[in-house]
Scaffold this motif. Structure first.
Motif, PDB file in Angstrom:
ATOM      1  N   SER A 137       0.714  -1.166   0.066  1.00 29.23           N
ATOM      2  CA  SER A 137       0.035  -0.073  -0.112  1.00 29.23           C
ATOM      3  C   SER A 137       0.865   1.313   0.107  1.00 29.23           C
ATOM      4  O   SER A 137       0.482   2.247  -0.437  1.00 29.23           O
ATOM      5  N   GLY A 171       3.565   1.640  -1.899  1.00 29.53           N
ATOM      6  CA  GLY A 171       4.096   1.594  -3.153  1.00 29.53           C
ATOM      7  C   GLY A 171       5.210   1.169  -3.486  1.00 29.53           C
ATOM      8  O   GLY A 171       6.038   1.329  -4.468  1.00 29.53           O
ATOM      9  N   GLY A 226       6.243  -2.032  -3.889  1.00 30.92           N
ATOM     10  CA  GLY A 226       6.012  -3.447  -4.123  1.00 30.92           C
ATOM     11  C   GLY A 226       7.002  -4.625  -4.359  1.00 30.92           C
ATOM     12  O   GLY A 226       6.926  -5.599  -3.870  1.00 30.92           O
ATOM     13  N   HIS A 264       1.225  -2.211  -7.910  1.00 31.15           N
ATOM     14  CA  HIS A 264       1.828  -1.154  -7.560  1.00 31.15           C
ATOM     15  C   HIS A 264       3.520  -1.236  -8.084  1.00 31.15           C
ATOM     16  O   HIS A 264       4.037  -0.180  -8.577  1.00 31.15           O
ATOM     17  N   ARG A 271      -3.585  -1.434 -14.972  1.00 32.49           N
ATOM     18  CA  ARG A 271      -2.545  -0.481 -14.987  1.00 32.49           C
ATOM     19  C   ARG A 271      -1.650  -0.675 -15.955  1.00 32.49           C
ATOM     20  O   ARG A 271      -1.019   0.485 -16.396  1.00 32.49           O
ATOM     21  N   ARG A 279      -5.114   3.710  -1.495  1.00 28.16           N
ATOM     22  CA  ARG A 279      -3.817   3.457  -1.101  1.00 28.16           C
ATOM     23  C   ARG A 279      -2.973   4.743  -0.536  1.00 28.16           C
ATOM     24  O   ARG A 279      -3.704   5.539  -0.425  1.00 28.16           O
ATOM     25  N   CYS A 295       2.876   6.834  -6.475  1.00 30.83           N
ATOM     26  CA  CYS A 295       1.652   6.000  -7.361  1.00 30.83           C
ATOM     27  C   CYS A 295       1.953   6.073  -8.835  1.00 30.83           C
ATOM     28  O   CYS A 295       1.269   5.332  -9.758  1.00 30.83           O
ATOM     29  N   TRP A 322      -3.745   5.784  -9.723  1.00 28.33           N
ATOM     30  CA  TRP A 322      -4.362   5.372  -8.584  1.00 28.33           C
ATOM     31  C   TRP A 322      -6.086   5.119  -8.598  1.00 28.33           C
ATOM     32  O   TRP A 322      -6.606   5.207  -9.588  1.00 28.33           O
TER      33      TRP A 322
END
Length: 722
Positions: free
Chosen positions: A428, A430, A432, A463, A499, A707, A718, A722
């Motif tokens: 969360s 960012g 990942g 992310h 994404r 997030r 992000c 988002w």
């Protein structure tokens, strides 16, 4: 647990292969299967003789040191060899707390003819000191040496049973000795079967009882409640009422436990009436159990009214009420109550801390969470796996992933939820790749991931833009771990594909789902369409979303913004008109910011804050400096039919901008500003906050409903998705 003890290999006075049961007396004793009335050993179960005056010393004895002196005196005067006196010495030595079972066993060897009472004292001592195996072993010794159990032997033995087979053997022994109708023994027998998880056997014992006391009903109701069969427990209570058996306090506590698990508010209110009718209003445990039901049924005001009227409160009562306020999202009141609790001289424990840390997680109140962490250390509260996991989760949800990592590293015990909290925290925030590193470390350590873990793993892949790895992890759920993907996992996969701009694949995945898509899955697809400008797919997703929930304001806003960004003004206007026709209003935004341990709340256009004048002065300064830095308001975010200047003003009054302005005037230069937003951050505020972070040289962390956004030096973690 130790291996179950086998009793069948012993030649018991009442075993099926013993000649006594066939009326063939042995040389040592002749014991019938019926209650014992004759033979040499029976004298051991006879009533004790009148006590000698010296026994007054034993009655006043309070420590083992005193007992040993009295014992020595009894030996010198030969009074010890009186059976009753010797039994008193053993009984005191077997007492829980002050006694010494080792000494009791030594004394027992000095008694030529121990009574059953003496032996029962030792068994009871082992049971009370939580030494079940020793209690059973001593029982075996007792039988081998020819001592005869009585009705007081078996309750302690049943309490010591942790193995069903062992318990069934003892059940047989008690039955063969003629105790099948003894209600005291049958009640403890039911409890033994319940503790072993065999409710069928417990219910069989209950149903065969000729006379059921209120204790019998309470025991069986408790068995159902403890083994997550609350409906059966409540049915049994109804049956008890119809049998005209008046409940006691214990019965009502057990019924309320079942009510809490079944969320049966109606029955809880009936019990409340019983409490008042039978005069149990001052019963602490009853009131606390009733509070718990009210909280779990969402009636926090009823619980609080009961709590405030309680003449006596214990830590359990405070914890239930504090947690009730947290579950009701009334976090301020939870902390007010904790403060009141401290003023009353009551210290919090692990349960208190878990509830309050959850409140900090919801509020994003990092400083308050740090204070609670310091309180835990100061009061030397044990940080077990539950409290440790809650601390990790609090730091992560407050945007301090470094704090979460430090707590995680220091924990001696970690379970799947602890790992999941850290993995989800990195995802969360960012980070990942860090999340996936910890996931691989978790697997290496031998901890098996669960369904919640994979939600964090897939979010991390999203992310980090790791599409192929995300697909691989998604497939491994069922193939490797036997976990069936849920709607949350499909939502993550739609986000991963969306994404990456793979909108068609995301739509195909939704079509192949084993369950209908929910608003989060479709909302994720719609958001991806907005970012990538895929109008056709966006319209399809919006249509599905509005069919599912015609009042979903987010769908209207996203679609309207998409039309506006593509200069389709008529379509954007049509969506706004459709919202007006259906009386759909955009949910009010709310932003929280913590300064000096106090959480401040702002809504759009808020002027209720005591420092509003200074806040709006800073807001004006922000807007002027933003425009100089190239900021252009994204007026498409305003769905109201007003002129352009009014739209610009409306955007400037968004709750997160007010919170940031307050943060700028209330903290020292360079201090990180942390804001929690109840909705998704709008595009205009996202753009503005990026520039604010650069113009004012501040790190700004905003947690919206999806997030974390870490704004620093003009960019966001992000990456504008988002």
């Amino acid at each position: 647990m130790a291996a179950p003890l086998s009793l069948h290999h012993i030649r018991l006075p009442f075993s099926s292969d013993n000649p006594i049961l066939h009326n063939k007396p042995t040389t040592s004793t002749a014991i019938a299967a019926a209650p014992i009335t004759t033979a040499t050993k029976t004298s051991r179960t006879s009533s004790p003789i009148e006590p000698h005056p010296c026994l007054a010393l034993l009655d006043k004895c309070s420590t083992m040191s005193e007992l040993k002196q009295i014992h020595a005196q009894l030996l010198r005067t030969s009074l010890f060899f009186d059976a009753f006196t010797a039994s008193k010495v053993v009984a005191f030595s077997s007492l829980e707390g002050s006694g010494s079972l080792h000494y009791a066993r030594l004394v027992l060897t000095q008694i030529p003819n121990p009574t059953t009472y003496t032996c029962n004292s030792v068994i009871r001592g082992y049971t009370n000191k939580d030494l079940p195996c020793e209690a059973i072993f001593f029982y075996q010794e007792m039988i081998i040496q020819g001592w005869v159990p009585d009705r007081f032997t078996f309750p302690s033995l049943f309490k010591s049973c942790g193995d069903l087979w062992e318990g069934k053997q003892l059940h047989c022994h008690s039955t063969k000795l003629g105790f099948a109708s003894d209600s005291y023994i049958q009640n403890t027998l039911m409890n033994m079967y319940s503790n072993c998880g065999c409710l069928i056997s417990a219910r069989n014992v209950f149903d065969k009882m000729l006379e059921k006391s209120v204790v019998s009903w309470a025991t069986m109701i408790d068995a159902y409640a403890q083994w997550d069969q609350p409906i059966e427990a409540l049915k049994l209570f109804d049956k008890m009422e119809s049998g005209s058996v008046d409940p006691n306090e214990v019965t009502l506590v057990n019924v309320l436990t079942a009510c809490a698990k079944a969320r049966d508010l109606k029955m809880a209110k009936r019990v409340h009436q019983y409490i008042e009718e039978y005069g149990f209003g001052n019963h602490l445990k009853l009131n606390t159990a009733l509070m718990d039901v009210y909280c779990k049924c969402g009636c926090v005001l009823l619980a609080r009214d009961l709590f405030d009227k309680m003449p006596e409160k214990n830590l359990f009562s405070w914890n239930i009420m504090i947690n009730g306020h947290v579950e009701d999202s009334n976090y301020d009141e939870a902390f007010v109550l904790f403060r009141e609790m401290q003023l009353k001289g009551e210290k919090g424990d692990k349960v208190t801390m878990v509830s309050l840390l959850l409140a900090c997680s919801h509020l994003g109140a990092l400083e308050l969470g740090k204070w609670l962490h310091a309180y835990i250390e100061k009061e030397k509260i044990e940080v077990d796996v539950t409290l440790g996991t809650t601390l990790v989760d609090m730091y992560a949800k407050c945007g301090s992933i470094d704090g979460a990592s430090e707590v995680f590293r220091k924990l001696l015990e970690k379970d799947v939820m602890t790992w999941t909290a850290l993995i989800s925290g990195f995802a969360s925030c960012g980070q990942g790749k860090k999340a996936l590193e910890h996931f691989h470390e978790m697997q290496t350590s031998g901890v098996k991931p669960d369904a919640i873990t994979f939600v964090g793993v897939l979010a991390a892949c999203s992310h980090a833009g790791l599409v192929d790895e995300g697909i691989s992890h998604f497939n491994s759920m069922h193939e490797v771990y036997g976990i069936q993907p849920s709607i949350e996992h499909y939502g993550c996969m739609v986000d991963i594909l969306g994404r990456a701009g793979r909108i068609a694949e995301a739509e195909e995945l939704i079509r192949k789902m084993q369950m209908p898509p929910d608003r989060f899955v479709l909302g994720g697809l719609l958001g991806a369409c907005r970012v990538h400008g895929n109008l056709e797919a966006a319209e399809r997703a919006a249509q599905q979303l509005l069919e599912l929930d015609p009042d979903d304001d987010g769908a209207y806003v996203l679609l309207s913004n998409l039309y506006s960004s593509m200069k389709k003004w008529e379509e954007a206007k049509r969506i706004r008109e459709l919202m007006a026709e259906r009386n759909v209003k955009k949910a009010p935004g709310c932003s929280l910011i913590e300064v000096d341990g106090i959480v401040h709340e702002f809504v759009k256009g808020d002027s209720s804050h005591p420092q509003s004048t200074h806040i709006y002065e800073m807001l004006q300064d922000m807007i002027e400096r933003l425009k100089k830095a190239g900021y252009v308001p994204e007026k498409s975010e305003v769905l109201l039919d007003i002129d352009e200047e009014e739209k610009e003003t409306a955007l400037s009054l968004h709750s997160e901008k007010l919170a940031i302005a307050f943060g700028l005037i209330s903290t020292n230069p360079g201090t990180t500003i942390r804001v929690v937003k109840n909705l998704r951050v709008c595009s205009d505020c996202h753009t503005a906050t990026k520039i604010i972070s650069k113009v004012y040289n501040r790190e700004i962390i905003v947690r919206d409903r999806n997030r974390f956004h870490r704004f620093q030096d003009g960019s966001c973690s992000c990456k504008d998705f988002w």
